[in-house]
Design a protein around this motif. Structure first.
Motif, PDB file in Angstrom:
ATOM      1  N   GLY A 313      -0.584   7.012   9.658  1.00 30.94           N
ATOM      2  CA  GLY A 313      -1.036   6.372  11.073  1.00 30.94           C
ATOM      3  C   GLY A 313      -2.335   5.823   9.499  1.00 30.94           C
ATOM      4  N   VAL A 314      -1.727   5.242   8.407  1.00 27.37           N
ATOM      5  CA  VAL A 314      -3.183   4.557   7.300  1.00 27.37           C
ATOM      6  C   VAL A 314      -2.630   3.538   7.975  1.00 27.37           C
ATOM      7  CG1 VAL A 314      -3.480   3.818   4.916  1.00 27.37           C
ATOM      8  CG2 VAL A 314      -2.587   6.337   5.682  1.00 27.37           C
ATOM      9  N   THR A 315      -3.749   2.652   8.262  1.00 29.60           N
ATOM     10  CA  THR A 315      -3.576   1.302   9.045  1.00 29.60           C
ATOM     11  C   THR A 315      -3.814  -0.038   7.439  1.00 29.60           C
ATOM     12  OG1 THR A 315      -6.082   1.028   9.269  1.00 29.60           O
ATOM     13  CG2 THR A 315      -4.617   2.189  11.295  1.00 29.60           C
ATOM     14  N   HIS A 316      -4.593   0.605   6.549  1.00 28.72           N
ATOM     15  CA  HIS A 316      -4.334   0.012   5.786  1.00 28.72           C
ATOM     16  C   HIS A 316      -5.192   0.339   4.154  1.00 28.72           C
ATOM     17  CE1 HIS A 316      -6.136  -2.345   9.084  1.00 28.72           C
ATOM     18  NE2 HIS A 316      -6.315  -3.481   8.785  1.00 28.72           N
ATOM     19  N   VAL A 317      -4.454  -0.642   2.987  1.00 31.66           N
ATOM     20  CA  VAL A 317      -4.664  -0.130   1.605  1.00 31.66           C
ATOM     21  C   VAL A 317      -5.170  -0.943   1.340  1.00 31.66           C
ATOM     22  CG1 VAL A 317      -3.493  -0.129  -0.214  1.00 31.66           C
ATOM     23  CG2 VAL A 317      -2.288   1.651   1.309  1.00 31.66           C
ATOM     24  N   ILE A 318      -6.686  -0.448   0.262  1.00 31.51           N
ATOM     25  CA  ILE A 318      -7.378  -2.015  -0.038  1.00 31.51           C
ATOM     26  C   ILE A 318      -7.436  -1.263  -1.348  1.00 31.51           C
ATOM     27  CG2 ILE A 318      -9.774  -2.318  -0.256  1.00 31.51           C
ATOM     28  CD1 ILE A 318     -10.181  -2.201   2.120  1.00 31.51           C
ATOM     29  N   ASN A 319      -6.832  -2.255  -2.121  1.00 34.14           N
ATOM     30  CA  ASN A 319      -6.621  -2.224  -3.632  1.00 34.14           C
ATOM     31  C   ASN A 319      -8.571  -2.400  -4.352  1.00 34.14           C
ATOM     32  OD1 ASN A 319      -4.044  -0.833  -4.270  1.00 34.14           O
ATOM     33  ND2 ASN A 319      -4.117  -3.260  -3.650  1.00 34.14           N
ATOM     34  N   PHE A 320      -9.592  -2.073  -4.087  1.00 31.48           N
ATOM     35  CA  PHE A 320     -10.717  -1.929  -4.891  1.00 31.48           C
ATOM     36  C   PHE A 320     -10.620  -2.539  -6.192  1.00 31.48           C
ATOM     37  CE2 PHE A 320     -15.530  -1.590  -6.120  1.00 31.48           C
ATOM     38  CZ  PHE A 320     -15.758  -1.805  -5.526  1.00 31.48           C
ATOM     39  N   ASP A 321     -10.068  -1.982  -6.977  1.00 30.23           N
ATOM     40  CA  ASP A 321      -9.598  -2.359  -8.074  1.00 30.23           C
ATOM     41  C   ASP A 321      -7.766  -2.557  -8.264  1.00 30.23           C
ATOM     42  OD1 ASP A 321     -12.486  -2.308  -9.309  1.00 30.23           O
ATOM     43  OD2 ASP A 321     -11.598  -0.578  -9.164  1.00 30.23           O
ATOM     44  N   LEU A 322      -7.087  -4.179  -8.817  1.00 29.37           N
ATOM     45  CA  LEU A 322      -6.232  -3.851  -9.062  1.00 29.37           C
ATOM     46  C   LEU A 322      -5.435  -2.979 -10.045  1.00 29.37           C
ATOM     47  CD1 LEU A 322      -4.901  -7.488  -9.373  1.00 29.37           C
ATOM     48  CD2 LEU A 322      -4.457  -6.034  -7.512  1.00 29.37           C
ATOM     49  N   PRO A 323      -3.959  -2.177  -9.740  1.00 34.35           N
ATOM     50  CA  PRO A 323      -3.388  -1.071 -10.718  1.00 34.35           C
ATOM     51  C   PRO A 323      -3.217  -2.576 -11.984  1.00 34.35           C
ATOM     52  CG  PRO A 323      -1.952  -1.297  -9.556  1.00 34.35           C
ATOM     53  CD  PRO A 323      -2.971  -2.078  -8.655  1.00 34.35           C
ATOM     54  N   ASN A 324      -2.990  -1.123 -13.084  1.00 32.45           N
ATOM     55  CA  ASN A 324      -2.427  -1.689 -14.815  1.00 32.45           C
ATOM     56  C   ASN A 324      -1.225  -2.190 -14.570  1.00 32.45           C
ATOM     57  OD1 ASN A 324      -5.212  -2.296 -15.909  1.00 32.45           O
ATOM     58  ND2 ASN A 324      -5.349  -0.513 -16.113  1.00 32.45           N
ATOM     59  N   ASP A 325      -0.071  -1.159 -14.267  1.00 31.76           N
ATOM     60  CA  ASP A 325       0.716  -1.475 -13.231  1.00 31.76           C
ATOM     61  C   ASP A 325       1.279  -1.666 -12.378  1.00 31.76           C
ATOM     62  OD1 ASP A 325       3.041   0.333 -13.142  1.00 31.76           O
ATOM     63  OD2 ASP A 325       2.276   2.534 -13.269  1.00 31.76           O
ATOM     64  N   ALA A 326       2.262  -2.521 -12.448  1.00 33.14           N
ATOM     65  CA  ALA A 326       2.664  -3.226 -11.200  1.00 33.14           C
ATOM     66  C   ALA A 326       3.463  -2.459 -10.032  1.00 33.14           C
ATOM     67  CB  ALA A 326       3.945  -4.332 -11.701  1.00 33.14           C
ATOM     68  N   GLU A 327       4.335  -1.323 -10.584  1.00 36.22           N
ATOM     69  CA  GLU A 327       4.612  -0.579  -9.710  1.00 36.22           C
ATOM     70  C   GLU A 327       3.524   0.191  -9.244  1.00 36.22           C
ATOM     71  OE1 GLU A 327       8.294   1.832 -10.912  1.00 36.22           O
ATOM     72  OE2 GLU A 327       8.803   0.377 -11.976  1.00 36.22           O
ATOM     73  N   SER A 328       2.495   0.905  -9.551  1.00 39.58           N
ATOM     74  CA  SER A 328       1.373   0.906  -9.030  1.00 39.58           C
ATOM     75  C   SER A 328       1.498   0.788  -7.399  1.00 39.58           C
ATOM     76  CB  SER A 328       0.344   1.587  -9.974  1.00 39.58           C
ATOM     77  OG  SER A 328       0.732   2.761 -10.944  1.00 39.58           O
ATOM     78  N   TYR A 329       1.416  -0.430  -8.061  1.00 38.89           N
ATOM     79  CA  TYR A 329       0.677  -1.882  -6.679  1.00 38.89           C
ATOM     80  C   TYR A 329       1.828  -1.424  -5.224  1.00 38.89           C
ATOM     81  CZ  TYR A 329      -0.088  -5.781  -3.603  1.00 38.89           C
ATOM     82  OH  TYR A 329      -0.285  -6.860  -2.309  1.00 38.89           O
ATOM     83  N   VAL A 330       3.148  -1.267  -5.840  1.00 37.52           N
ATOM     84  CA  VAL A 330       4.086  -0.463  -4.909  1.00 37.52           C
ATOM     85  C   VAL A 330       4.226   0.394  -4.509  1.00 37.52           C
ATOM     86  CG1 VAL A 330       6.277  -0.770  -4.305  1.00 37.52           C
ATOM     87  CG2 VAL A 330       5.350  -2.469  -5.931  1.00 37.52           C
ATOM     88  N   HIS A 331       3.647   1.463  -5.403  1.00 35.59           N
ATOM     89  CA  HIS A 331       3.191   2.634  -4.591  1.00 35.59           C
ATOM     90  C   HIS A 331       2.272   2.696  -3.400  1.00 35.59           C
ATOM     91  CE1 HIS A 331       6.356   4.659  -6.770  1.00 35.59           C
ATOM     92  NE2 HIS A 331       5.789   3.903  -7.757  1.00 35.59           N
ATOM     93  N   ARG A 332       1.192   2.240  -4.047  1.00 41.60           N
ATOM     94  CA  ARG A 332      -0.016   1.991  -3.157  1.00 41.60           C
ATOM     95  C   ARG A 332       0.253   2.036  -2.063  1.00 41.60           C
ATOM     96  NH1 ARG A 332      -4.865  -0.242  -6.737  1.00 41.60           N
ATOM     97  NH2 ARG A 332      -4.838   1.472  -8.729  1.00 41.60           N
ATOM     98  N   ILE A 333       0.367   0.297  -1.956  1.00 44.71           N
ATOM     99  CA  ILE A 333       0.627  -0.328  -0.676  1.00 44.71           C
ATOM    100  C   ILE A 333       1.782   0.338   0.131  1.00 44.71           C
ATOM    101  CG2 ILE A 333      -0.207  -2.532  -1.529  1.00 44.71           C
ATOM    102  CD1 ILE A 333       2.493  -3.608  -0.948  1.00 44.71           C
ATOM    103  N   GLY A 334       2.533   1.255  -0.330  1.00 46.88           N
ATOM    104  CA  GLY A 334       3.264   1.629   0.606  1.00 46.88           C
ATOM    105  C   GLY A 334       3.092   2.960   1.295  1.00 46.88           C
TER     106      GLY A 334
END
Ligand code: AMP
Length: 441
Positions: A313-334
């Protein structure tokens, strides 16, 4: 697609699954459970959020349902290794949930907390031990854990294990396990080092793979908000006025950053907490529990701490800072698209983060739609990002809006917090701002 009953699992397990509301196996479960029930080794490429925990947990429980054994002091039958305390806790919770109608002792072992209870539990005997490598090694050296009786060994998030420098410990632990055993290795990615480890540990494994990065991303509505660094906190405060953001995971690059953001939110009346490596174990557990129970609306985290956080039930993910590593982006928003659900990911991009943005868009093979209708929109950053972005991204951007305009995810879709039914709910504390239409203001 089969249902769980078709997988020949024992009644107590099926009942527990049905209590959880799970009827259909996820793709990774459908592919992994049958060979694991046959006793095969398995190499799984899957991220958290795919249901991979149950993929190995259910066959383990099934083996105890078929062959009930009395726990023996200090000698577990099953060993599961995971890189972080949070993941260890979650795996144990899943096992307890799915196995709640079975008389099993499931014990966790990780650092940062007293050894005493772990030692006492081991002496009483446990069926399944879930551990981080470091603390397990300590307990083995002190002869509180003996791995002679392990017949199932699971290594979860092997890639992260290696990233975190646990490879030596993992190999040392694997060396003392009986040769006759079933081994399961899961990893989100399969770099050469993990492949090497898999070759060492696994015996003629079945290989299963699900959800390459880009596929997960497709289920998630993404928004990119260009903003000056100094305006990020104010922008976040503004976003949090939107009641559609019911449960949000916010990522920062640094531990101090996480604390600062959590404090800022707290001062603005948003129930929040931070979770990162500098926090004591019980504070981390408390924050996670509060988040899971819905007492905390915003959990601010760094990447390592958030890895494996499994909260429905996490409705939103907010990247306050973008990750240095692009794969982390995918993990985070997942984190916001667990087991088939969809979610919304909002990313802030300041001037010095344009490079990260470029890498992310290359990795997910699509541009992140820009939302410019917020009061802190930094047109200069948007312009320079547009000039920076590689030809591939620009081509895919459909020519509409580009980096400057509202992009495809702009106010026409209801603002950064999500399109749809409740558009326009909530109230902006800053009152009417030019171009603030979409922020549910
Ligand atoms: P995991 O990838 O193991 O971290 O699991 C992600 C989430 O999916 C967890 O919240 C599980 O409780 C949930 N889940 C696992 N299997 C199923 C299933 N078959 N149906 C629905 N939800 C599931």
């Amino acid at each position: 697609m089969t249902d769980f009953a078709g997988l020949n699992l024992a009644q107590p397990i099926l009942r527990a699954l049905s209590d959880e509301g799970y009827t259909t196996p996820t793709p990774i479960q459908e592919k992994s459970i049958p060979p694991l029930l046959e006793g095969r080794d398995l190499l799984g490429v899957a991220q958290t959020g795919t249901g991979k925990t149950a993929s190995f947990a259910l066959p383990i429980l099934q083996s105890f349902a078929e062959n009930s054994r009395k726990a023996v002091p200090n000698r577990p039958f099953v060993l599961i290794l995971a890189p972080t305390r949070e993941l260890v806790t979650q795996i144990a919770e899943s096992l307890r949930t799915y196995g709640r109608q079975m008389p099993l002792r499931i014990q966790t072992v990780f650092g940062g907390t007293s050894m005493r209870n772990q030692i006492v539990a081991m002496q009483r005997g446990v069926h399944i031990l879930v551990a981080t490598p470091g603390r397990l090694m300590d307990l083995m050296k002190q002869r509180h854990v003996n791995l002679d009786s392990v017949d199932v060994f699971v290594l979860d998030e092997a890639d992260r294990m290696l990233d975190m420098g646990f490879i030596g410990d993992v190999k040392r632990i694997a060396k003392v396990l009986p040769h006759e055993r079933q081994t399961v290795l899961f990893s989100a990615t399969m770099p050469k080092t993990v492949e090497g480890l898999a070759n060492e540990l696994l015996n003629d494994p079945v290989k299963v793979e699900v959800t390459p990065a880009a596929t997960t991303v497709e289920k998630i509505e993404q928004r990119l908000l260009f903003v000056a660094k100094d305006d990020k906190r104010a922008l976040l405060g503004e976003l949090m006025n939107d009641p559609r953001i019911e449960r949000v995971l916010i990522f920062t690059r640094t531990k101090h950053g996480a604390d600062r953001v959590a404090r800022h939110l707290h001062d603005n009346g948003v129930k929040s907490d931070a979770i990162h490596g500098n926090k004591a174990q019980n504070a981390r557990q408390r924050a996670l529990k509060g988040f899971r129970d819905g007492d905390i609306r915003a959990l601010v985290a760094t990447d390592i701490a958030a890895r494996g956080i499994d909260v429905d039930g996490v409705t939103h993910v907010i990247n306050f800072d973008l990750p240095n590593d692009a794969e982390s982006y995918v993990h985070r928003i997942g984190r916001t698209a667990r087991a088939g659900a969809s979610g919304i990911a909002i990313s802030f991009c300041a001037h010095d983060e344009r490079g990260c943005l470029r890498d992310i868009e290359k990795c997910i093979r699509q541009p992140v739609p820009v939302f410019a209708g917020h009061p802190y929109h930094a047109a200069d950053i948007a312009n320079s990002a547009a000039n920076d972005s590689g030809p591939d991204v620009r081509k895919n951007n459909g020519g509409g809006g580009g980096r400057n305009g509202q992009g495809r995810g702009g106010p026409s879709r209801g603002g950064p917090s999500g399109g749809g039914a409740k558009r326009g709910g909530g109230r902006s504390r800053r009152g009417s701002q030019g171009g603030n239409r979409g922020m549910a203001a």
